[in-house]
Design an enzyme around this catalytic site. Structure first.
Site, PDB file in Angstrom:
ATOM      1  N   ARG A 144       0.830  -1.206   0.000  1.00 48.37           N
ATOM      2  CA  ARG A 144       0.000   0.000   0.000  1.00 48.37           C
ATOM      3  C   ARG A 144       0.863   1.254   0.000  1.00 48.37           C
ATOM      4  NH1 ARG A 144      -3.386  -3.538   3.250  1.00 48.37           N
ATOM      5  NH2 ARG A 144      -2.364  -2.995   5.205  1.00 48.37           N
ATOM      6  N   PHE A 160     -10.568  -5.449  -6.677  1.00 46.41           N
ATOM      7  CA  PHE A 160     -10.687  -6.229  -5.439  1.00 46.41           C
ATOM      8  C   PHE A 160     -10.312  -5.328  -4.261  1.00 46.41           C
ATOM      9  CE2 PHE A 160      -9.136  -8.976  -8.884  1.00 46.41           C
ATOM     10  CZ  PHE A 160     -10.182  -9.884  -8.995  1.00 46.41           C
ATOM     11  N   ASP A 217     -15.267  -3.655  -6.011  1.00 44.41           N
ATOM     12  CA  ASP A 217     -15.395  -4.851  -5.187  1.00 44.41           C
ATOM     13  C   ASP A 217     -16.823  -5.369  -5.322  1.00 44.41           C
ATOM     14  OD1 ASP A 217     -13.459  -6.022  -2.808  1.00 44.41           O
ATOM     15  OD2 ASP A 217     -15.571  -6.526  -2.493  1.00 44.41           O
ATOM     16  N   ASP A 229      -5.266  -6.986  -6.647  1.00 38.73           N
ATOM     17  CA  ASP A 229      -4.974  -7.705  -5.401  1.00 38.73           C
ATOM     18  C   ASP A 229      -6.110  -8.698  -5.143  1.00 38.73           C
ATOM     19  OD1 ASP A 229      -3.857  -8.505  -3.019  1.00 38.73           O
ATOM     20  OD2 ASP A 229      -4.703  -6.833  -1.878  1.00 38.73           O
ATOM     21  N   CYS A 238      -1.591 -14.067  -3.607  1.00 40.01           N
ATOM     22  CA  CYS A 238      -1.431 -14.493  -2.214  1.00 40.01           C
ATOM     23  C   CYS A 238      -1.553 -16.005  -2.099  1.00 40.01           C
ATOM     24  CB  CYS A 238      -2.453 -13.802  -1.311  1.00 40.01           C
ATOM     25  SG  CYS A 238      -4.163 -14.207  -1.703  1.00 40.01           S
TER      26      CYS A 238
END
Length: 396
Positions: free
Chosen positions: A212, A228, A250, A300, A340
């Site tokens: 970030r 996202f 989102d 992300d 991730c």
């Protein structure tokens, strides 16, 4: 004599390298009648002592190592020393970043397998993911109350992975309940509202803190699409750095509402920040049809691969979304893209992004690599602790 597990021949190699997992196929026999979570001695096929581990008869990971020191006891002092060591390890990043939200315990990487503890202001949010931690839960929570007497403790052991350990789901206050499960944390001067009850994981994604901050370094004067976006925290850094426009996307209206609160919390209402409730894949295709362009796009996404069987599908998903993003970027546009998924190795992720560039008919180069923040350490003996990888690419 305590219960013990005997390994099959030549299955001690990973333990000699101090990897903390013992898989079921490595086990020859169990001596004694250990309960789920009980501490057992681990011996090689010749009877040589190797480690003390937590036994988990329901899991493919049949035991998780507590210690490779035969003289160390798995008791209250053990947990206290591990937690104090983890806190000391994080002292510098906490001070440097002005952090009131950080990961205190990162499981195996802090020598406490299956345990995650995140600090959110005055709340400790805990996930107990293994039979060994569950077996010792009362000791754990007692130690936490001693070390952090002014903190409330909330349990977020409400994740499906516990079922693989033969455990049910558990969630709620361990200490006296506070009036609210919502708190405000700070990172690098940015305020973020977190709900430890309803938020993802333990309440929030602390691991993306450095990413970030990096996004903010590239944001000034740019039109930015934050995909996202969850509670909009990438956007906070971008808006604070005087981005020309930021659009958060989102599928969750609840997350977007909290993102709007975070904007107000940081006094950024006068910035050009938008919120779109939409499926990211569908919206990117819509924007491509409309010939929309952006100076910077942040991808992300949630984890695409939970198992090796899902890895090929995950690669297709990452490739598709990166290709779409690249097609929407202006010349010299910046792409921040992340995975991730622990099963997605760095080289494979880079290859997937490179393939996406070919399909998008764009040239690009990596100008920065990103990973999980310093309070999510990676043990040299436990490479699985490295799960979050990111690339900042500039596209011609």
């Amino acid at each position: 004599m305590s219960a013990r597990i005997m390994l099959n021949p030549k299955r001690e190699k990973s333990l000699l390298r101090r990897h903390p997992w013992i898989f079921s196929k490595a086990v020859n026999k169990v001596v004694g009648k250990p309960l789920p979570g009980d501490t057992v001695d681990v011996l090689d096929s010749k009877g040589n002592w190797l480690a003390k581990a937590a036994y988990s008869p329901s899991s493919q990971i049949r035991a998780r190592v507590w210690t490779f020191d035969q003289d160390e006891h798995i008791d209250r002092e053990f947990f206290k020393s591990r937690i104090l060591a983890a806190q000391a390890l994080r002292a510098k990043p906490i001070i440097d970043g002005g952090l009131t939200g950080y990961r205190l315990i990162a499981g195996e990487s802090d020598n406490l397998p299956g345990l995650t503890i995140d600090v959110y202001d005055n709340i400790l949010s805990c996930q107990l993911l293994s039979a060994g931690i569950e077996f010792n839960r009362h000791i754990l929570f007692s130690v936490l109350e001693e070390i952090f007497p002014d903190y409330a403790i909330y349990e977020r052991s409400d994740v499906e992975v516990r079922k693989k350990e033969g455990l049910g789901l558990s969630k709620g206050w361990i200490t006296e309940p506070l009036d609210s499960t919502e708190v405000v944390i700070e990172e690098h001067g940015i305020k973020i509202k977190v709900d430890v009850d309803k938020g993802h994981k333990t309440g929030f994604y602390l691991d993306q803190r450095d990413s970030r901050l990096a996004a903010g370094r590239y944001a000034k004067g740019k039109t930015i699409l934050n995909c996202f976006s969850y509670t909009g925290t990438f956007s906070l850094h971008c808006a604070a750095a005087d981005a020309a426009e930021v659009t958060n996307v989102d599928v969750s209206q609840t997350a977007l509402d909290l993102a709007k609160e975070n904007i107000a919390l940081n006094g950024l209402e006068d910035k050009n920040v938008n919120f779109v409730k939409q499926d990211v894949f569908k919206l990117l295709r819509q924007y491509r049809e409309e010939n929309r362009k952006f100076d910077m796009i942040i991808l992300d996404p949630p984890k695409f691969a939970e198992s090796k069987a899902q890895l090929n599908g995950a690669c297709r998903g990452y490739k598709d979304i990166n290709m779409l993003a690249m097609q929407l970027l202006n010349k010299n546009g910046i792409l921040l893209t992340f995975s991730c998924s622990g099963l997605m190795e760095s080289n494979l992720f880079q290859k997937v992004v490179a393939d996406a560039a070919l399909d998008a008919k764009r040239e690009g180069r990596i100008i920065e690599r990103l990973q999980q923040a310093a309070d999510h350490p990676i043990s040299l003996n436990y490479p699985e602790g490295y799960y979050l990888k990111g690339l900042i690419c500039q596209m011609d």
